[in-house]
Design an enzyme around this catalytic site. Structure first.
Site, PDB file in Angstrom:
ATOM      1  CD  GLU A 185       7.660 -38.030 -47.950  1.00  0.00           C
ATOM      2  OE1 GLU A 185       6.861 -37.091 -47.854  1.00  0.00           O
ATOM      3  OE2 GLU A 185       8.895 -37.867 -48.164  1.00  0.00           O
ATOM      4  CB  CYS A 243       6.943 -37.748 -51.853  1.00  0.00           C
ATOM      5  SG  CYS A 243       8.715 -37.487 -51.602  1.00  0.00           S
ATOM      6  CB  SER A 283      35.384 -14.199 -22.977  1.00  0.00           C
ATOM      7  OG  SER A 283      36.050 -14.353 -24.216  1.00  0.00           O
ATOM      8  NE  ARG A 314      36.719 -26.402 -31.904  1.00  0.00           N
ATOM      9  CZ  ARG A 314      36.331 -25.130 -31.929  1.00  0.00           C
ATOM     10  NH1 ARG A 314      36.494 -24.414 -33.033  1.00  0.00           N
ATOM     11  NH2 ARG A 314      35.770 -24.570 -30.867  1.00  0.00           N
ATOM     12  CD  GLU A 374      29.045 -19.155 -32.423  1.00  0.00           C
ATOM     13  OE1 GLU A 374      30.173 -18.985 -31.915  1.00  0.00           O
ATOM     14  OE2 GLU A 374      28.680 -20.244 -32.889  1.00  0.00           O
ATOM     15  CG  LEU A 396      26.425  -8.595 -34.656  1.00  0.00           C
ATOM     16  CD1 LEU A 396      26.052  -7.623 -35.761  1.00  0.00           C
ATOM     17  CD2 LEU A 396      27.377  -9.661 -35.188  1.00  0.00           C
ATOM     18  CB  SER A 418      23.156  -3.940 -34.330  1.00  0.00           C
ATOM     19  OG  SER A 418      24.068  -2.956 -33.895  1.00  0.00           O
TER      20      SER A 418
END
Length: 361
Positions: free
Chosen positions: A52, A84, A168, A207, A292, A297, A300
């Site tokens: 604002e 604001c 992979s 990146r 990722e 994981l 879990s």
């Protein structure tokens, strides 16, 4: 133009703050007078002026009597910047159109109430679903003090995340991988398990051009992360956190000397207790985590109920193989009626690949 048109412009402006304002919300603002846009702004950096105030300072003419469109309810408290609402009233804004209410207890309807008490006409809920979606991370974090967790994985059309040999790279194409880099800029942290570090030695930085690298978090129950791994070697340039259950403090010293933050946490089912880890990450001001990791994981995180959103990249390929890895390992469920449910997906075409995004119900 309609209120919706101007709010759509404010939403587009808000996106310019991605990767720069966290853990604050993304906010855009547009000022319209006599049917003409006279000022625009967005929250550009953490600790800097809010959208604002940036819009007001950009005005090409006196904004007195104008309408202000803003994606999130204006703040009415002192933080790193003044309220604001003070600037809006001082500028003589006649009407304000708001997308989302702010769930922050320091605001939470207070901004709207104050403006109305001072004679400003307030219209609420314009493009509310879009404005709410823009700040799903902030809304979750401000109310729970824990990060919003996005579980992301790439798989083939037959549900494989690697071949039978474990290879992979790469399942998806360049366009999809660029999207992942933009998400690393968007979210505060990226998390993997030590198995991913041992198998792939990832750097886990962003990146994307002008992107901000997330804090790297490794779930490493027994401190097996190699000291020569890319994550450890770059820890003094890009923050790295190792979450472990290892009680021997001496073993953590070389990692700390390399610049890593080593967190000793409780153990749950033979692994780092994820809820405890997320609580500590929230205390460190990390509002979001892009998960990722591999299938262990992922399983879990889903089992303990900490995942908020799932991102599924699907490539038009088939690997096959009964022993080839899948996105979610663990013991699995026995009855389809007990499946974890997801919302209907948002589908994005990325080159030859698809991205499906769903909220966990």
């Amino acid at each position: 133009m309609t209120d919706e048109n101007y709010m759509a412009l404010a939403l587009a402006l808000a996106e310019r703050g991605v990767g720069k304002v966290d853990p604050n919300p993304l906010v855009g603002a547009v000022i319209v007078k006599d049917g003409k846009t006279v000022g625009t702004g967005w929250h550009a950096r953490f600790g800097g002026p809010h959208a604002e105030r940036n819009a007001l300072s950009s005005c090409a003419e006196d904004p007195k009597g104008a309408t202000l469109y803003v994606t999130l309810e204006p703040c009415c408290h002192w933080g790193k910047t003044p309220p604001c609402t003070d600037a809006i009233l001082a500028a003589g804004i006649r009407r304000i159109v708001i997308g989302s209410k702010d769930p922050n207890p320091l605001v939470s309807g207070g901004g709207v109430t104050l403006l109305r008490e001072h004679g400003v006409e307030v219209t609420e809920g314009v493009l509310k679903p879009e404005c709410d979606a823009l700040n799903a991370v902030f809304f979750h974090y401000i109310q729970t003090k824990t990060p919003f967790v996005i579980l992301k994985y790439a798989m083939t059309a037959d549900g494989k995340t690697a071949t039978v040999t474990g290879a992979s790279k790469w399942i998806t194409g360049e366009t999809a991988r660029q999207r992942v880099q933009r998400d690393r800029n968007r979210y505060a942290a990226v998390m993997v398990g030590v198995g991913t570090v041992l198998a792939d030695d990832p750097l886990l930085t962003c990146r994307a051009p002008d992107g901000r690298s997330p804090v790297r978090v490794v779930c490493d129950t027994h401190l097996k992360t190699p000291l020569g791994s890319q994550i450890v070697r770059a820890a003094k340039e890009v923050p790295a956190i190792l979450a472990t259950c290892e009680p021997d403090k001496e073993r953590a010293l070389p990692y700390r000397a390399a610049g890593c933050d080593v967190l000793t946490l409780p153990e749950e089912n033979g692994r780092v207790k994820l809820r405890a880890l997320l609580s500590v990450l929230g205390e460190k001001g990390l509002s979001s985590v892009l998960l990722e990791g591999g299938g262990t994981l992922n399983a879990s995180a889903l089992e303990v109920g900490v995942v908020n959103r799932v991102q599924i990249y699907i490539a038009p390929k088939i690997f096959g193989g009964a022993s080839a890895k899948t996105p979610v390992m663990g013991t699995g469920i026995e009855d389809p009626a007990n499946a974890l449910l997801l919302s209907p997906p948002r589908v994005t075409v990325l080159g030859d690949d698809l991205l499906l995004e769903s909220e966990v119900l």
